[in-house]
Structures are given as C-alpha cells and as structure tokens.
Design an enzyme around this catalytic site. Structure first.
Site, PDB file in Angstrom:
ATOM      1  N   HIS A 257     -49.775   4.709 -46.493  1.00 38.58           N
ATOM      2  CA  HIS A 257     -48.449   4.095 -46.512  1.00 38.58           C
ATOM      3  C   HIS A 257     -48.479   2.759 -47.258  1.00 38.58           C
ATOM      4  O   HIS A 257     -47.493   2.359 -47.863  1.00 38.58           O
ATOM      5  CB  HIS A 257     -47.942   3.857 -45.085  1.00 38.58           C
ATOM      6  CG  HIS A 257     -47.611   5.108 -44.347  1.00 38.58           C
ATOM      7  ND1 HIS A 257     -48.557   5.854 -43.695  1.00 38.58           N
ATOM      8  CD2 HIS A 257     -46.428   5.744 -44.153  1.00 38.58           C
ATOM      9  CE1 HIS A 257     -47.985   6.903 -43.130  1.00 38.58           C
ATOM     10  NE2 HIS A 257     -46.691   6.865 -43.399  1.00 38.58           N
ATOM     11  N   ASP A 330     -45.999  14.296 -49.255  1.00 34.53           N
ATOM     12  CA  ASP A 330     -45.744  13.248 -48.284  1.00 34.53           C
ATOM     13  C   ASP A 330     -44.678  12.345 -48.900  1.00 34.53           C
ATOM     14  O   ASP A 330     -44.307  12.506 -50.081  1.00 34.53           O
ATOM     15  CB  ASP A 330     -47.043  12.479 -47.992  1.00 34.53           C
ATOM     16  CG  ASP A 330     -47.057  11.855 -46.598  1.00 34.53           C
ATOM     17  OD1 ASP A 330     -45.973  11.694 -46.000  1.00 34.53           O
ATOM     18  OD2 ASP A 330     -48.149  11.523 -46.103  1.00 34.53           O
TER      19      ASP A 330
END
Length: 605
Positions: A257, A330
């Site tokens: 992330h 993702d």
C-alpha cells in the site's frame, strides 16, 4: 440458494443462445479442463451475443471495478457526491454505470456502502437495475473484501469469523469451508457476488506488515487445502472467489500500500512455498485471482510489479499454470503499482501483462481514457479487449449474476447473522484460541478474582477490551476495563500499572507490538510490577518476541467479539485450548531457534 430467482427482463437468455450461431468468435486464451469446466451452449451463446453487440466503450467499461461513495445507487448526499466527483467525475453509482459502462463496484465501509445488511441489498439492487437499463444490459460484479478476522467490510449483524490464521490454528479444513460457506451465503443475500478472498499467501515472514494473520500460515500444504475448501464453499454459495495475492505476498517486510516490496525467492522456493495454494485452487476451478504489487526478480528481472508483468501473468499464470479465469488487480491506487509508471500507463500495461479487471484506479477518467486511447493507437487490440471481456461475462453467467441479478431485501434478515450462523461461528472459534505458555499457573482465572483487562484497542472505538470484559463478566468474574489504545502513552502505561496493583490478575492485549514501542513498554512494565499478568496477542502471534519473559501467553489471531468470547472461555477454563500455531515464532535472542515452533499449543490448563 438464499435469494429469489429473477429473470432478466428485456434480455432473453434463450434468445442470446439462439443468436450464438451468428455471433463473433471469442478470442480467449487457452483454457484447461482443470481450471474452467466446459461452457454450456446457453453460456457460450449469451457471452458471444453480448460481446458482439457491445461497443468498444462498453467493452472497456466492463474491465473496470471501482469504489463509489454512498448508501444508495442514486445518492444525493453532499459529502458522497463531493467525493465521487473528485475521482469519478460523477455524483453517484448510477451515473458512474451510465457514464463508464462499468463492469463492477467494490464495497467499503468507509465509503458508506455497508451500513446495514438491508441497506447493502438495496444498494445492490439499485446498481443492478441501472446496469440492466443500459444498452448492453450486462449486470455487475459487486465485490467486497470480506476475508473475516482482520479484514472485514460488512460488520455485525453479519456473522463474524476470526480469519484465516485462526482457522489454520484450529487445523480443520471442514471449518475453513464452513466459515466461507456461511460468509458466502450472507454476502449473496445482500447482492454481493464476488468476494475478494481467500488470501492464498503463505506467511513465512514474522515482520510482514500487510499479510500476517490474513494468511493460513507458513505451511504451503495446509494453506492449499484450506484455500481450496474456501474457494469451493464461496462458489457453491453463488459468490466468485478471488485468490490473492499472486504470485505470493507472504515473505515481505514492506507493505505494498505504501511501497514496492521485492520478493527474493528463487524459482525453486516459489514452487515450494508460494505457488502451491494457487496451483491447488486453480485446479479446483477458482473464478478469479488478484495480482500482487510486488517485484519478483526470479520471475521477471525487469523490476516491474507482478500486476504489470507479462512474464508473471501471461508466462507463468496463463501459460504455465493454465489459468483462464478472471485476473483482477489489487487496487491501482496503491503505491506499489504507481512508483514506476504514471496513472495513465498503469491500466494499459496491466492489460498487456494479462490482467482482465482493473480495480480502483485513482482517477477513473484517466484510466478509462488511457485504455481507449491505447486501442485507438494500436498499442492494445480490440481482440485483446475481447479476451478479457469474455472472461468477465463468463464469470457473471457462471455465478448466476445474469440469471439472478436482484436479491430479496425482505429475506435478508433470515440469512444474515442468524442464530444458527452465529452459533456455528462460536463453535469454530472456540477451537482456534492458542495457549502457548502458562508457567506461573495464572490460568484458569478464579471466580473470586478481581480481573483487570487492559491494553490494545482500536483508537476510534475501544471495543476489544470492552468485549473481553463483558465476556468475562458473563462467566461470573469481577472485571474492570482500562483501554490503553493502539499506542499507549507513558501516562496510560502508568495508569495501567497502578490499576494492576489492586487486581488479582491483569489480562493485557497486544496487537502488532512490533510496530509500537508503547505496547512493548506497557507489557514489560506490567511484568516488572510484580502483578500476575496474562498476555494475549489479539492479532499476529509473533508479539511474544518482544516480551519473551511473559509467563502466560495466548494468541487469538483476531480482535472481534467472537474471538474475545472464545478467549474468555479459555481464560476461565470453561473451554480447553485447542489451537496450534500455524507459524513458527522465532527467538530474537537465538537466531535460527524457535521461541515456539510450528504446531505449538497447550491443550490443557
């Protein structure tokens, strides 16, 4: 099925089947019997006819899944509209479907999508109604990250389970399947037809900041067995399963992330550690696989993340492993996929690599226009777009989204969080709590004891310490609760140590103590105070590495209410501990030596 069968008005499936003879041929990648069962004549007819009548703009839209803010499809809430305008350029989900011809949405609690089960069902119906009113008339994939345990988007009253590592601690493949089956039934009843689960990563790095308890542990064999059980259970409930994160995110100390992890495994190590769960689930017919924003030099020395890597997604996944299901990214808003290329290049490169569905681009218009431009300038062919659209359409047919796009909102309460589901979750969770040490005889807690529950809690809503306190009180103990939050200050630590002196036993909770010196100081201060202390890791079991002197140590792998109920039973002796470690906990003082080995766990108190 827990939802009513509804026909798709204005779109006759039989007519689509009859039109198959004149439909264009699909240009799909090779499939194998192990990954995708043979298509029926009706399925092939509908997919071909639908693809044939779609414009390029509609096809490209099918390749995008994005988040959207709001509780309803046509929300006019000012905050939701303002946020949607910022990255979608439209007010709400209904306008996004019409403008971009979207293939799906992904629901989030922070986006206001999952306030209550009936509300989610209404949102789903509203979105599907808009989609069916479009020219192409294709219903949407409505997705969610309902992994259970640490990652949950639909909270109570939906049934909560303790997550993958806890299920692995229970050592029951049947329990893993049951948990997924119940989760799938409840999701499908509110209109969610794709779960972005299960996690197939094999967690072998105690410092992994993003996977940890989301994994079934460090055993590739056990992970493979439980992943397969969950894939079959989700898909049996009418919900597409999504393996993540290919080719394996289990050995990294970097969170994708916020950074770009590099997996240094050799090809032999990938085959032995990371790939077995994916291979097994592909053979079991997994509907979709999510890519990882990780660099794997042994598979692709270019430095591109797997999401953008042709050698990984086409060479390994498509050609070597024979996978012809849907490949989803993702989130494209994560740093791991944005470090090397601009946001307008990422979606194009992902499609060239072998991706089918682009999830959560930072700015929808930038990504959508970039894909269209790549087709117009010849970088992507329409044939390549057709391959991915065909896979998406096939998935929608096979999971019943085409036949039954709507759900019965009046029936939601009869499926979500039923007494039977909740009781099953309690029974499964009771087999997962793991007792690793009870040297001082601190357990079981005695009914006459005054007990202090302290330690980690969600800073916004301190519910974990409160849930344990209530569960212990129901078992007849006198309990005080003193939450110290996620990052305890010295003042909070002092208050907890002082309170421990007036209690017979102190139960202190930790959550990822490796990332917070305050939690480590709290536990060490309590241990040094002379108080009788029981330490519990309510997420990653590795916390004990930072206070190996703890005389009584348990791990629950989860911090939700059901995990705290099980913990209370074990602490009081009402439930005998049954969980066994699915990972090895290293001894920081003796590298190469386990503090607690894989499989450790006391079975009596």
């Amino acid at each position: 099925m827990p939802f009513p069968e509804r026909s798709v008005s204005r779109r006759s499936i039989l007519a689509a089947g009859a039109a198959a003879a004149t439909a264009v041929a699909l240009h799909a990648s090779r499939a194998t019997a192990a990954t995708v069962p043979p298509a029926s004549e009706a399925e092939t007819g509908w997919v071909n006819a639908t693809l044939h009548r779609m414009t390029l703009e509609e096809k490209v839209g099918q390749l995008f899944t994005t988040r959207v803010y709001g509780e309803t499809a046509d929300t006019t809430d000012p905050d939701a509209v303002r946020t949607n305008q910022s990255f979608l350029g439209v007010d709400n989900a209904a306008q996004a479907v019409a403008h971009y011809h979207l293939g799906g949405f992904v629901y989030f609690a922070y986006a206001g999508n999952t306030r209550a089960p009936e509300q989610v069902a209404g949102l789903s119906n509203g979105i599907q109604r808009v989609a069916l009113d479009q020219r192409s008339g294709v219903p949407l994939l409505l997705s969610i990250d309902q992994e259970q345990g640490a990652v949950v988007r639909l909270g109570p009253p939906a049934t909560q389970f303790p997550g993958n590592m806890a299920l692995a601690a229970g050592r029951s493949v049947a329990d893993a399947g049951t948990a997924a089956g119940i989760t799938g039934q409840e999701l499908r009843s509110v209109g969610v037809n794709q779960n972005l689960a299960p996690v197939a990563d094999v967690n072998i790095n105690p410092a992994n900041p993003v996977i940890g308890v989301r994994s079934f542990g460090e055993s590739p064999k056990m992970a493979a067995e439980m992943v397969v059980a969950q894939v079959r259970a989700y898909q049996g409930a009418g919900v597409a399963a999504t393996l993540k994160h290919f080719p394996g995110h289990g050995d990294t100390a970097v969170d994708s992330h916020s950074g770009l992890p590099v997996i240094s495994h050799s090809r032999a190590e990938l085959d032995r550690i990371d790939l077995p769960p994916f291979r097994a689930a592909i053979a079991a017919g997994a509907d979709s696989i999510m890519t990882a924003h990780i660099v794997v030099p042994a598979l692709d020395p270019s430095g591109d993340p797997a999401t953008l890597s042709h050698p990984i997604l086409t060479g390994l996944l498509r050609e070597e492993l024979g996978y012809d299901g849907v490949v989803v990214t993702d989130s494209l808003g994560m740093a791991g996929v944005r470090q090397k290329y601009g946001d307008e290049r990422v979606p194009v490169l992902a499609l060239k690599a072998g991706v089918d569905v682009l999830v959560n681009p930072p700015v929808m218009k930038v990504a959508y226009d970039a894909v269209l431009a790549a087709v117009h300038n010849g970088e992507l062919t329409e044939r390549r777009i057709d391959e991915s659209v065909a896979r998406v359409l096939r998935l929608k047919w096979r999971r019943g989204v085409v036949h039954s796009p709507f759900v019965d909102t009046a029936a939601v309460a009869g499926t979500v969080g039923t007494p039977d589901h909740l009781a099953t979750a309690e029974r499964i969770t009771a087999r997962t709590t793991t007792l690793l040490r009870n040297d001082a005889g601190a357990l079981p807690l005695r009914s006459a004891d005054a007990v202090l529950v302290t330690g980690w809690d969600d800073p916004a809503t301190p519910t974990t310490t409160a849930a344990l306190g209530k569960a212990l009180t129901r078992r007849g103990l006198t309990v005080d609760v003193l939450s110290t939050g996620a990052k305890p200050s010295q003042a909070r630590i002092n208050a907890a140590v002082a309170a421990a002196q007036s209690h017979d036993t102190t139960v202190v909770l930790t959550n990822r103590a490796n990332s917070d010196a305050g939690q480590q100081k709290l536990v060490k201060a309590l241990l040094a105070s002379g108080a009788r202390v029981v330490t519990v890791a309510v997420r990653d079991p590795y916390d004990v590495m930072y206070f190996p002197e703890a005389p009584a140590y348990l791990t629950t792998y989860a911090f939700n209410d059901v995990a705290m109920h099980s913990l209370a039973g074990v602490l009081t002796g009402a439930i005998q501990p049954a969980g066994r470690l699915p990972v090895t906990i290293p001894d920081p003082a003796n590298p190469g030596t386990p503090l607690f080995p894989f499989g450790a766990g006391l079975t009596t108190i």
